[in-house]
Design a protein around this motif. Structure first.
Motif, mmCIF file in Angstrom:
data_model
loop_
_atom_site.group_PDB
_atom_site.id
_atom_site.type_symbol
_atom_site.label_atom_id
_atom_site.label_comp_id
_atom_site.label_asym_id
_atom_site.label_seq_id
_atom_site.Cartn_x
_atom_site.Cartn_y
_atom_site.Cartn_z
ATOM 1 N N PRO B 19 -42.672 22.856 35.477
ATOM 2 C CA PRO B 19 -42.848 22.281 34.144
ATOM 3 C C PRO B 19 -41.668 21.421 33.722
ATOM 4 O O PRO B 19 -41.846 20.434 33.029
ATOM 5 C CB PRO B 19 -43.005 23.488 33.238
ATOM 6 N N THR B 20 -40.456 21.781 34.139
ATOM 7 C CA THR B 20 -39.286 21.038 33.680
ATOM 8 C C THR B 20 -39.187 19.670 34.312
ATOM 9 O O THR B 20 -38.383 18.858 33.882
ATOM 10 C CB THR B 20 -37.998 21.794 34.036
ATOM 11 N N HIS B 23 -38.754 16.184 32.262
ATOM 12 C CA HIS B 23 -37.517 15.498 31.886
ATOM 13 C C HIS B 23 -36.412 15.789 32.894
ATOM 14 O O HIS B 23 -35.301 16.084 32.558
ATOM 15 C CB HIS B 23 -37.075 15.833 30.468
ATOM 16 N N ALA B 24 -36.798 15.735 34.133
ATOM 17 C CA ALA B 24 -35.771 15.956 35.146
ATOM 18 C C ALA B 24 -36.042 15.039 36.315
ATOM 19 O O ALA B 24 -37.186 14.829 36.688
ATOM 20 C CB ALA B 24 -35.807 17.400 35.613
ATOM 21 N N ASP B 25 -34.975 14.495 36.842
ATOM 22 C CA ASP B 25 -35.177 13.638 38.004
ATOM 23 C C ASP B 25 -35.125 14.483 39.269
ATOM 24 O O ASP B 25 -35.034 15.703 39.223
ATOM 25 C CB ASP B 25 -34.138 12.517 38.034
ATOM 26 N N SER B 28 -32.074 16.925 39.579
ATOM 27 C CA SER B 28 -32.048 18.110 38.743
ATOM 28 C C SER B 28 -33.081 19.134 39.199
ATOM 29 O O SER B 28 -32.859 20.329 39.090
ATOM 30 C CB SER B 28 -32.338 17.724 37.306
#
Lengths: 487, 365
Positions: B19-20, B23-25, B28
C-alpha cells in the motif's frame, strides 16, 4: 596535597566521615524502588517525540538499541559499584581510572545531569500540579510558586532521613507501576497496529520507517528517556547494606523492570487512539492515550493526579541523586568542603541537598525568564540527557581502563558481559551523543551544557585541583593507582 | 547482469503490491515495512555494534573478548540470513551478484562464526578452565592445534556440503583414499602423533617437570612436539625420545603431584653407640643444609646392626629435583663436620672371613 587545604580537609573528614556519616539502610528492594522511581517520568512523557522523528518502527529499533546500551551499562556499573562502593558513583570510577581530572569530569557531568533533571521534572510537576489545582479549585497560581513548593517538600523529605526517602520511593514506584499496568490493561483491547503507523511518510520512507534509516538515529536521544537516570543507583552505595551484592542486584532488577515498562509503553501508547502522530506531539502522551480510550469515563483530576505522582517519584529520586553526588564531590574537595556537611542526627547530606535545590531552582527561573522564548523543560532535559550521556562515556572508559590496567583489582561482582559489554555501551553512548548534536532542537540544551562544563573545567584547573582532600573515594583511588600525593 | 535486472524487477513488483508504494519510489519500497523485518533490522544494527565492540575491546582491553565476538557474529549472521530478501535491494546489490550469493555469504559467515566460537569457547572453557587448574601449566600446544584444525576442517566441509551443495561424499571418499596412502607411508610419524595426543590427554608430565622415562637418564622436560619429547639431562645434553617410546614406558615424575622429593643416604656407626644420640646429631646436621625442606622434616632411621656395625638412613626432602646433587653434598658436609666435632666415629661394615689351615687333599676331592 596543598598545605592549606589539608587541615580543613581533615576537619571536614572528622565531621562528615567520623564513624558513619551516611546511614546504611537500603536492601535490594529499596534500591529497586529508588532507581525505578527516578526513571518512571520517562515512561510517562518525553519519549514520544521520537515517534515524530523515526516513526513507530524507527523508535522501536532505537529503543531496542538503547535497551542493549542500558543493559551493558548496568551490568558494568554493577561491577564497578561493587568494587568501589562509594557515594561518588561515576566520580569514584573516573577518579580511580583516570586520576583527579577524570574524576572531576565524570562527577561534573553527573552533577549537571541530576541537578538539571530535577529542574526539568519540577517544571512538569509544577505544570501537573497547576492543572490539578485548576481542576479542583479553579485557582491558577504562578508556576514559580509550585516549583518552590515541590523543591521545598522533597528536599525536606530527603533531609528528614534515608529510611523515609527509600520508603517513599518504593511506595511511589509501586503506585506508578500499577498505573502503567492499568493503562496496559485498558490499552490492549484498543490496540491496532495501524494507529502506530499513522505518521506521514516522507519521500524515501516506509510506513514503519517514515523518515527512512536516519529517523532511527534521530530517535535515539528520545529512546534514552525511557531509561535515563537508572544509573543513579550507584550513588546509594554508602547507604546500602552489603553494597557489594545488593547494588548490582538492585541495578539489574531496576533495569529489567524499566525495560519491560518501556516496551509496554512504547507499543501500547503508540498503537491506540488517537494514533502515533497525535501521541508524538502530546505533552503527556499517557494521559492523551487514557483520555482517548476512556472517553466519557475520563476523569481529568484522577489522571492528572497519576501524572503528578510519576513526576513526584522522579523528582524525589533525582533530589536524592543530586544530594549524594554533590556531597561526594564536596567531600573530596572538588566543590567547597562545607557542602559535604551531613545533618548531625538525620545523617543526610543536608548542605548538598539544599545547594542542589537552590541551583536547580535558579536554573529553572533563569531559563524561564531568559529573553528568548525557550521550551524550558525541553532545554533543561536535553542538557541533562546530554550530560548523562557524557557521564556514561566517561564511566565506560573508566571500566575499560580498569579492566585493562587493573585486571587483578578486587571485584566482588563481575559483569557477565565483560569488556565487550562496556564497549557496547560506550559505542552506543557516543552514537547517541553524536545524534544529539545532529538534532537542531537539542542545540540550545547542548550549548548550555557545554558552557557549564567549560566553566567547571576552568574552575577545576585554576582552583579546584589544589583543594582536593582525602575522601574515601580519593583514598581508594590513590591506593589503587599507587599515588602518594595530590598535585 | 541479467539476473541483477531480474531481481530489481522482482523488487519493483513487490513494492507495487504494498500500500505504501503510492508515495514511495523504488528505493523506499525496499525499506523494511513490517514488524518482523523491523526486528530483523534492529538485530542487524545491534549485533553489528556488539561485534564491533567485541573487536574494539579485544584490541584495547583483553583478548578474552574474542569469545564474545564469536557469539555476536553468529547472531549477526543469523539476522543477516533472515533479512536477505529485503536487505539485498537497497544496500548490497553493488557487492553481491544476486540474493542467492548474499544468502550463501551469510551462511558461510554463520558456519565460520560457529567454528570460531567453538574454537574460542574451547580455548576459554576447556584449555583455560577445565584442564587449566591443578596448579600445572596449560595443555600442550600440540593438542590445541589438533583440535583447532579439526574444528575448521569440519566447518569448511559443512560449508561445501550445505552452502555450495557440493556433496562431500566424493571428497570424503577421496580423502579416505588419500588418508590411506598417507597413513601407510607415514605410519610411524602418525603413530608418534597419536601417541603425542595420548600423552597430552593423560598428562603423566608437563613441560618443566623432572622425569625418568624407562631406563633412560633422568632429566627435565624441555618440549613436547608432534613427534617426540625432549628431555634435558643433568649433563646438559638433550634426549629426544619418540612419543611412542614415552607412551610405552613407565615414567617416573619427580615434580608431580608436588615438587618435594625424598632422598636417602646410608651411614654406619659402631654398634656400641646410643642410636638416640646419633639420630639427634644427624637430624640436626641434615636440617642445616640449605636445600633441605623443614616440612616434611628430615628423619634419621635406625636400621639395626648388620655386618658388625649399626646402619642409619639419612632421609630428607628437597624442593627442586634439579638440586639433588648439590643438596646431597651439603648434607654430607654438614654430617661429616658434626661427627668431627663429636665423640662418634664413622664405622665401616666388616665381614670376617675365617681361613682354615687344614690342607686340602686331592684324593678327597
Amino acid at each position: 596535597m596543598n598545605s592549606n587545604a589539608a587541615p580543613a580537609g581533615r576537619r571536614i573528614a572528622e565531621t562528615t566521615n567520623g564513624g558513619r556519616p551516611l546511614r546504611r539502610y537500603a536492601g535490594v528492594w529499596a534500591l529497586w524502588g529508588l532507581a525505578v522511581s527516578a526513571v518512571i517520568p520517562g515512561e510517562y512523557s518525553g519519549w514520544n517525540t521520537g515517534l515524530l522523528e523515526g516513526g513507530f518502527g524507527g523508535l522501536l529499533i532505537a529503543t531496542l538499541l538503547v535497551i542493549v546500551m542500558y543493559l551493558c551499562l548496568c551490568y558494568s556499573l554493577g561491577e564497578m559499584a561493587a568494587a568501589m562502593p562509594f557515594t561518588g558513583g561515576g566520580y569514584a570510577f573516573g577518579r580511580s581510572a583516570f586520576g583527579p581530572i577524570g574524576g572531576f569530569l565524570a562527577g561534573l557531568a553527573q552533577n549537571i545531569a541530576y541537578v538539571l533533571t530535577a529542574a526539568a521534572v519540577v517544571v512538569s510537576a509544577g505544570h501537573a500540579l497547576d492543572k490539578l489545582v485548576i481542576i479542583l479549585s479553579g485557582w491558577d497560581a504562578p508556576d514559580i510558586l509550585y516549583w518552590a513548593l515541590v523543591y521545598g517538600v522533597f528536599v525536606f523529605i530527603n533531609i528528614y532521613g534515608v529510611a523515609l526517602t527509600f520508603r517513599l520511593a518504593v511506595g511511589l514506584t509501586v503506585v506508578t507501576l500499577l498505573v502503567l499496568a492499568a493503562f496496559a490493561l485498558v490499552a490492549i483491547p484498543n490496540f491496532r497496529i495501524a494507529y502506530a503507523l499513522d505518521i506521514a511518510v516522507a519521500p524515501g520512507g516506509s510506513r514503519w520507517l517514515p523518515n527512512g534509516l536516519s529517523g532511527i538515529a534521530l530517535s535515539v536521544p528520545f529512546a534514552i528517556w525511557f531509561l535515563v537516570l537508572v544509573e543513579m543507583l550507584t550513588l546509594a552505595t554508602e547507604e546500602t547494606e552489603n553494597p557489594e551484592t545488593n547494588v548490582p542486584k538492585g541495578l539489574i532488577a531496576s533495569v529489567w523492570t524499566l525495560i519491560v515498562a518501556a516496551l509496554i509503553v512504547l507499543v501500547l501508547n503508540s498503537g491506540i487512539p488517537p494514533g502515533a502522530s497525535a501521541i508524538g506531539k502530546a505533552p503527556e502522551p499517557l494521559l492523551t492515550g487514557f483520555s482517548a480510550i476512556l472517553g466519557r469515563f475520563y476523569n481529568p483530576a484522577v489522571l492528572e493526579l497519576m501524572t503528578l505522582l510519576a513526576y513526584a517519584a522522579g523528582f524525589h529520586a533525582t533530589v536524592y541523586a543530586f544530594g549524594r553526588s554533590i556531597f561526594a564531590f564536596a567531600r573530596a574537595g572538588y566543590f567547597p568542603l562545607w557542602l559535604a556537611a551531613t545533618h548531625p542526627t538525620r545523617k543526610t547530606p543536608h548542605a548538598a541537598l539544599i545547594a542542589g535545590g537552590v541551583v536547580g531552582f535558579g536554573a529553572v527561573c533563569l531559563v524561564k525568564f531568559s529573553p528568548r522564548a525557550l521550551e524550558i523543560e525541553a532545554v533543561l532535559l536535553n542538557m541533562a540527557v546530554f550530560a548523562a550521556t557524557i557521564s556514561y562515556i566517561i564511566m565506560m572508559l573508566s571500566y575499560l581502563k580498569l579492566r585493562r590496567d587493573m585486571p587483578d583489582m578486587k571485584r566482588p561482582y563481575v559483569s557477565p558481559l565483560g569488556a565487550t559489554g562496556a564497549m557496547t555501551a560506550l559505542v552506543v553512548a557516543i552514537v547517541a551523543a553524536f545524534m544529539m548534536f545532529h538534532n537542531p532542537s537539542y542545540r540550545p540544551g547542548l550549548l548550555g551544557c557545554a558552557a557549564v562544563y567549560a566553566l567547571g573545567v576552568i574552575y577545576f584547573l585554576l582552583y579546584g585541583r589544589k583543594k582536593i582532600v582525602t575522601s574515601p573515594e580519593e583514598r581508594f583511588a590513590m591506593e589503587l593507582r599507587g599515588e602518594t600525593t595530590h598535585d | 547482469m541479467t539476473s541483477n535486472q531480474g531481481s530489481v524487477a522482482l523488487f519493483h513488483q513487490a513494492a507495487m503490491m504494498q500500500p505504501t508504494a503510492l508515495h514511495a519510489d523504488l528505493q523506499s519500497s525496499s525499506l523494511p515495512d513490517g514488524l518482523y523485518d523491523i526486528l530483523l533490522l534492529a538485530g542487524i544494527i545491534i549485533f553489528s555494534i556488539t561485534s564491533l565492540s567485541a573487536i574494539l575491546s579485544s584490541i584495547f582491553v583483553k583478548k578474552d573478548n574474542l569469545l564474545y565476538l564469536g557469539t555476536q557474529l553468529i547472531l549477526l549472521s543469523i539476522f543477516l540470513l533472515l533479512s536477505t530478501h529485503w536487505i539485498y535491494g537497497p544496500w548490497l546489490s553493488d557487492i553481491f551478484r544476486d540474493v542467492d550469493e548474499l544468502t550463501r555469504f551469510a551462511e558461510f559467515m554463520l558456519f565460520m562464526s560457529i567454528a570460531y566460537t567453538l574454537d574460542m569457547g574451547i580455548k576459554v572453557f576447556v584449555w583455560g578452565r577445565a584442564l587449566g587448574p591443578y596448579g600445572r601449566r596449560s595443555v600442550p600446544p600440540l593438542l590445541i592445534g589438533a583440535v583447532r584444525v579439526l574444528i575448521y576442517l569440519f566447518a569448511v566441509l559443512f560449508v561445501i556440503q550445505f552452502v555450495y551443495d557440493k556433496s562431500i561424499t566424493a571428497l570424503a571418499a577421496l580423502s579416505g583414499a588419500f588418508a590411506l596412502i598417507v597413513g601407510l607411508s607415514a605410519q610411524t610419524t602418525l603413530g608418534e602423533m597419536f601417541a603425542g595426543i595420548a600423552i597430552a590427554l593423560s598428562r603423566p608430565f608437563q613441560i618443566g617437570d623432572w622425569v625418568k622415562v624407562g631406563n633412560l637418564n633422568e632429566g627435565k622436560v624441555l618440549n613436547m612436539t608432534w613427534r617426540m619429547v625432549q628431555i634435558e639431562t643433568r649433563d646438559r645434553d638433550v634426549l629426544n625420545v619418540p612419543n611412542r617410546t614415552v607412551a610405552d614406558q613407565s615414567i617416573r615424575n619427580f615434580t608431580y603431584p608436588n615438587r618435594a622429593v625424598r632422598i636417602t643416604e646410608a651411614i654406619h656407626f659402631s654398634q656400641n653407640e646410643n642410636p638416640k644420640l646419633i639420630q639427634d646429631l644427624l637430624s640436626e646436621a641434615i636440617a642445616n643444609a640449605p636445600e633441605v625442606l623443614a616440612d616434611p622434616a628430615p628423619f634419621v632411621l635406625y636400621r639395626g646392626a648388620k655386618d658388625g656395625v649399626a646402619e642409619y638412613y639419612l632421609r630428607y626432602f628437597i624442593d627442586d629435583y634439579q638440586n639433588k646433587d648439590i643438596a646431597t653434598e651439603h648434607v654430607w658436609k654438614n654430617v661429616i663436620d658434626r661427627i668431627a666435632g663429636s665423640d662418634f666415629k664413622i664405622a665401616f661394615p666388616r665381614r670376617v672371613i675365617e681361613l682354615s689351615a687344614e690342607p686340602v687333599s686331592i684324593a678327597k676331592v
